[in-house]
Design a protein around this motif. Structure first.
Motif, PDB file in Angstrom:
ATOM      1  N   HIS A   1     -46.028  18.470 -27.062  1.00  0.00           N
ATOM      2  CA  HIS A   1     -44.989  19.121 -26.265  1.00  0.00           C
ATOM      3  C   HIS A   1     -43.645  18.970 -26.969  1.00  0.00           C
ATOM      4  O   HIS A   1     -42.803  18.183 -26.540  1.00  0.00           O
ATOM      5  N   PRO A   2     -43.438  19.708 -28.047  1.00  0.00           N
ATOM      6  CA  PRO A   2     -42.176  19.567 -28.774  1.00  0.00           C
ATOM      7  C   PRO A   2     -41.010  19.977 -27.884  1.00  0.00           C
ATOM      8  O   PRO A   2     -41.115  20.891 -27.085  1.00  0.00           O
ATOM      9  N   GLY A   3     -39.929  19.275 -28.031  1.00  0.00           N
ATOM     10  CA  GLY A   3     -38.772  19.576 -27.201  1.00  0.00           C
ATOM     11  C   GLY A   3     -37.579  18.758 -27.637  1.00  0.00           C
ATOM     12  O   GLY A   3     -37.212  18.734 -28.795  1.00  0.00           O
ATOM     13  N   PHE A   4     -37.011  18.033 -26.691  1.00  0.00           N
ATOM     14  CA  PHE A   4     -35.791  17.279 -26.929  1.00  0.00           C
ATOM     15  C   PHE A   4     -35.991  16.164 -27.949  1.00  0.00           C
ATOM     16  O   PHE A   4     -35.110  15.847 -28.714  1.00  0.00           O
ATOM     17  N   GLY A   5     -37.139  15.521 -27.963  1.00  0.00           N
ATOM     18  CA  GLY A   5     -37.413  14.475 -28.938  1.00  0.00           C
ATOM     19  C   GLY A   5     -37.399  13.076 -28.377  1.00  0.00           C
ATOM     20  O   GLY A   5     -37.651  12.119 -29.111  1.00  0.00           O
ATOM     21  N   ALA A   6     -37.100  12.916 -27.093  1.00  0.00           N
ATOM     22  CA  ALA A   6     -37.029  11.577 -26.501  1.00  0.00           C
ATOM     23  C   ALA A   6     -38.355  10.820 -26.604  1.00  0.00           C
ATOM     24  O   ALA A   6     -38.350   9.648 -27.007  1.00  0.00           O
ATOM     25  N   PRO A   7     -39.503  11.432 -26.280  1.00  0.00           N
ATOM     26  CA  PRO A   7     -40.753  10.681 -26.429  1.00  0.00           C
ATOM     27  C   PRO A   7     -41.031  10.281 -27.878  1.00  0.00           C
ATOM     28  O   PRO A   7     -41.490   9.171 -28.145  1.00  0.00           O
ATOM     29  N   GLY A   8     -40.730  11.169 -28.808  1.00  0.00           N
ATOM     30  CA  GLY A   8     -40.958  10.860 -30.218  1.00  0.00           C
ATOM     31  C   GLY A   8     -40.062   9.740 -30.713  1.00  0.00           C
ATOM     32  O   GLY A   8     -40.502   8.852 -31.453  1.00  0.00           O
ATOM     33  N   ILE A   9     -38.802   9.754 -30.299  1.00  0.00           N
ATOM     34  CA  ILE A   9     -37.869   8.700 -30.708  1.00  0.00           C
ATOM     35  C   ILE A   9     -38.285   7.361 -30.105  1.00  0.00           C
ATOM     36  O   ILE A   9     -38.319   6.343 -30.804  1.00  0.00           O
ATOM     37  N   MET A  10     -38.608   7.371 -28.811  1.00  0.00           N
ATOM     38  CA  MET A  10     -39.041   6.118 -28.168  1.00  0.00           C
ATOM     39  C   MET A  10     -40.345   5.603 -28.787  1.00  0.00           C
ATOM     40  O   MET A  10     -40.519   4.399 -28.982  1.00  0.00           O
ATOM     41  N   GLY A  11     -41.258   6.522 -29.093  1.00  0.00           N
ATOM     42  CA  GLY A  11     -42.506   6.124 -29.733  1.00  0.00           C
ATOM     43  C   GLY A  11     -42.267   5.508 -31.098  1.00  0.00           C
ATOM     44  O   GLY A  11     -42.875   4.488 -31.454  1.00  0.00           O
ATOM     45  N   GLY A  12     -41.371   6.094 -31.873  1.00  0.00           N
ATOM     46  CA  GLY A  12     -41.033   5.535 -33.179  1.00  0.00           C
ATOM     47  C   GLY A  12     -40.412   4.154 -33.070  1.00  0.00           C
ATOM     48  O   GLY A  12     -40.733   3.243 -33.846  1.00  0.00           O
ATOM     49  N   ILE A  13     -39.527   3.977 -32.090  1.00  0.00           N
ATOM     50  CA  ILE A  13     -38.904   2.668 -31.877  1.00  0.00           C
ATOM     51  C   ILE A  13     -39.957   1.636 -31.500  1.00  0.00           C
ATOM     52  O   ILE A  13     -39.949   0.504 -32.010  1.00  0.00           O
ATOM     53  N   LEU A  14     -40.887   2.013 -30.608  1.00  0.00           N
ATOM     54  CA  LEU A  14     -41.946   1.070 -30.211  1.00  0.00           C
ATOM     55  C   LEU A  14     -42.848   0.721 -31.392  1.00  0.00           C
ATOM     56  O   LEU A  14     -43.284  -0.439 -31.522  1.00  0.00           O
ATOM     57  N   LEU A  15     -43.160   1.682 -32.247  1.00  0.00           N
ATOM     58  CA  LEU A  15     -43.983   1.398 -33.422  1.00  0.00           C
ATOM     59  C   LEU A  15     -43.268   0.446 -34.376  1.00  0.00           C
ATOM     60  O   LEU A  15     -43.884  -0.485 -34.918  1.00  0.00           O
ATOM     61  N   VAL A  16     -41.981   0.646 -34.578  1.00  0.00           N
ATOM     62  CA  VAL A  16     -41.211  -0.255 -35.439  1.00  0.00           C
ATOM     63  C   VAL A  16     -41.159  -1.649 -34.835  1.00  0.00           C
ATOM     64  O   VAL A  16     -41.314  -2.661 -35.545  1.00  0.00           O
ATOM     65  N   LEU A  17     -40.964  -1.737 -33.512  1.00  0.00           N
ATOM     66  CA  LEU A  17     -40.980  -3.051 -32.850  1.00  0.00           C
ATOM     67  C   LEU A  17     -42.324  -3.742 -33.010  1.00  0.00           C
ATOM     68  O   LEU A  17     -42.389  -4.960 -33.231  1.00  0.00           O
ATOM     69  N   GLY A  18     -43.403  -2.970 -32.905  1.00  0.00           N
ATOM     70  CA  GLY A  18     -44.735  -3.538 -33.107  1.00  0.00           C
ATOM     71  C   GLY A  18     -44.910  -4.089 -34.508  1.00  0.00           C
ATOM     72  O   GLY A  18     -45.486  -5.165 -34.702  1.00  0.00           O
ATOM     73  N   VAL A  19     -44.398  -3.376 -35.503  1.00  0.00           N
ATOM     74  CA  VAL A  19     -44.478  -3.851 -36.895  1.00  0.00           C
ATOM     75  C   VAL A  19     -43.654  -5.123 -37.054  1.00  0.00           C
ATOM     76  O   VAL A  19     -44.098  -6.096 -37.682  1.00  0.00           O
ATOM     77  N   ILE A  20     -42.452  -5.148 -36.484  1.00  0.00           N
ATOM     78  CA  ILE A  20     -41.582  -6.319 -36.608  1.00  0.00           C
ATOM     79  C   ILE A  20     -42.224  -7.545 -35.963  1.00  0.00           C
ATOM     80  O   ILE A  20     -42.173  -8.646 -36.509  1.00  0.00           O
TER      81      ILE A  20
ATOM     82  N   THR B   1     -45.433  -8.076 -35.498  1.00  0.00           N
ATOM     83  CA  THR B   1     -46.722  -8.433 -36.082  1.00  0.00           C
ATOM     84  C   THR B   1     -46.621  -8.928 -37.519  1.00  0.00           C
ATOM     85  O   THR B   1     -47.250  -9.911 -37.895  1.00  0.00           O
ATOM     86  N   ALA B   2     -45.839  -8.250 -38.344  1.00  0.00           N
ATOM     87  CA  ALA B   2     -45.811  -8.556 -39.771  1.00  0.00           C
ATOM     88  C   ALA B   2     -45.053  -9.854 -40.043  1.00  0.00           C
ATOM     89  O   ALA B   2     -43.968 -10.075 -39.527  1.00  0.00           O
ATOM     90  N   LYS B   3     -45.648 -10.684 -40.891  1.00  0.00           N
ATOM     91  CA  LYS B   3     -45.021 -11.944 -41.307  1.00  0.00           C
ATOM     92  C   LYS B   3     -44.453 -11.861 -42.716  1.00  0.00           C
ATOM     93  O   LYS B   3     -43.756 -12.763 -43.152  1.00  0.00           O
ATOM     94  N   SER B   4     -44.791 -10.774 -43.426  1.00  0.00           N
ATOM     95  CA  SER B   4     -44.270 -10.593 -44.787  1.00  0.00           C
ATOM     96  C   SER B   4     -44.012  -9.106 -45.017  1.00  0.00           C
ATOM     97  O   SER B   4     -44.431  -8.256 -44.230  1.00  0.00           O
ATOM     98  N   VAL B   5     -43.345  -8.817 -46.111  1.00  0.00           N
ATOM     99  CA  VAL B   5     -43.048  -7.431 -46.458  1.00  0.00           C
ATOM    100  C   VAL B   5     -44.338  -6.676 -46.751  1.00  0.00           C
ATOM    101  O   VAL B   5     -44.487  -5.508 -46.387  1.00  0.00           O
ATOM    102  N   LEU B   6     -45.297  -7.347 -47.379  1.00  0.00           N
ATOM    103  CA  LEU B   6     -46.584  -6.710 -47.684  1.00  0.00           C
ATOM    104  C   LEU B   6     -47.317  -6.330 -46.405  1.00  0.00           C
ATOM    105  O   LEU B   6     -47.876  -5.239 -46.298  1.00  0.00           O
ATOM    106  N   GLN B   7     -47.308  -7.230 -45.425  1.00  0.00           N
ATOM    107  CA  GLN B   7     -47.957  -6.914 -44.149  1.00  0.00           C
ATOM    108  C   GLN B   7     -47.256  -5.747 -43.448  1.00  0.00           C
ATOM    109  O   GLN B   7     -47.908  -4.881 -42.872  1.00  0.00           O
ATOM    110  N   ALA B   8     -45.934  -5.698 -43.504  1.00  0.00           N
ATOM    111  CA  ALA B   8     -45.188  -4.589 -42.895  1.00  0.00           C
ATOM    112  C   ALA B   8     -45.541  -3.277 -43.592  1.00  0.00           C
ATOM    113  O   ALA B   8     -45.734  -2.252 -42.931  1.00  0.00           O
ATOM    114  N   PHE B   9     -45.651  -3.320 -44.914  1.00  0.00           N
ATOM    115  CA  PHE B   9     -46.013  -2.131 -45.674  1.00  0.00           C
ATOM    116  C   PHE B   9     -47.418  -1.654 -45.311  1.00  0.00           C
ATOM    117  O   PHE B   9     -47.647  -0.450 -45.133  1.00  0.00           O
ATOM    118  N   ILE B  10     -48.359  -2.586 -45.190  1.00  0.00           N
ATOM    119  CA  ILE B  10     -49.730  -2.230 -44.809  1.00  0.00           C
ATOM    120  C   ILE B  10     -49.749  -1.610 -43.419  1.00  0.00           C
ATOM    121  O   ILE B  10     -50.418  -0.597 -43.180  1.00  0.00           O
TER     122      ILE B  10
END
Length: 166
Positions: free
Chosen positions: A31-50, A52-61
């Motif tokens: 449902h493309p539109g304003f972008g709020a779900p996509g932005i929030m989803g991206g923020i949540l994915l980045v938070l999940g990486v932060i 979970t990852a203990k090293s730069v290699l893990q973040a990259f993986i």
């Protein structure tokens, strides 16, 4: 070895961030539109990486895994846009055809042969009135004065060529 370390670092909050992030990004894809779900989803994915990852290699993986999952989701969305349910929602399949009485602004051929009066001086461009409809017209190069009777002799797209009636 790093992948096993990643799986042991997953907490319940990180799992929720990943699941909600993927869900929101996929919702934005469908449902493309304003972008709020996509932005929030991206923020949540980045938070999940932060979280979970203990090293730069893990973040990259993790980022590679996320990109692969989102790429597969995008392929499904594009397939749906081409042939599936999304095709019926996003793409207009009806057309306004000339046979049904619709006339586009670019199709002015129905004025061909009509006569009218010039509203302005044509040198060679100006305005003429044809049965109450004012049109921008062009003479064949000659000067035509105001309030002169003219006839449409040629229509080329939006260009209407007139000639003075003698």
């Amino acid at each position: 070895m790093e992948l096993v370390g990643l799986l042991t670092n997953l907490s319940l909050i990180a799992i929720i961030c990943f699941i909600a992030g993927f869900a929101l990004v996929v919702v934005e894809m469908f449902h493309p539109g304003f972008g709020a779900p996509g932005i929030m989803g991206g923020i949540l994915l980045v938070l999940g990486v932060i979280m979970t990852a203990k090293s730069v290699l893990q973040a990259f993986i993790l980022l590679l895994i996320i990109m692969a999952i989102l790429g597969a989701a995008l392929a499904i969305v594009l397939q749906s846009a081409a042939k599936g349910r999304l095709n019926r929602i996003l793409i207009l399949h009806e057309a306004q055809k000339k046979e049904d009485g619709y006339i586009g602004t670019e199709d002015l051929n129905y004025f061909l042969g009509q006569t009218g009066n010039t509203v302005t001086v044509l040198r060679p461009a100006g305005t003429a009135d044809f049965s109450g409809i004012k049109l921008d017209v062009v003479s064949e190069g000659e000067f035509i004065s105001k309030d002169t009777k003219v006839k449409i002799i040629k229509v080329q797209g939006r260009r209407i060529v007139v000639k003075e009636c003698k």
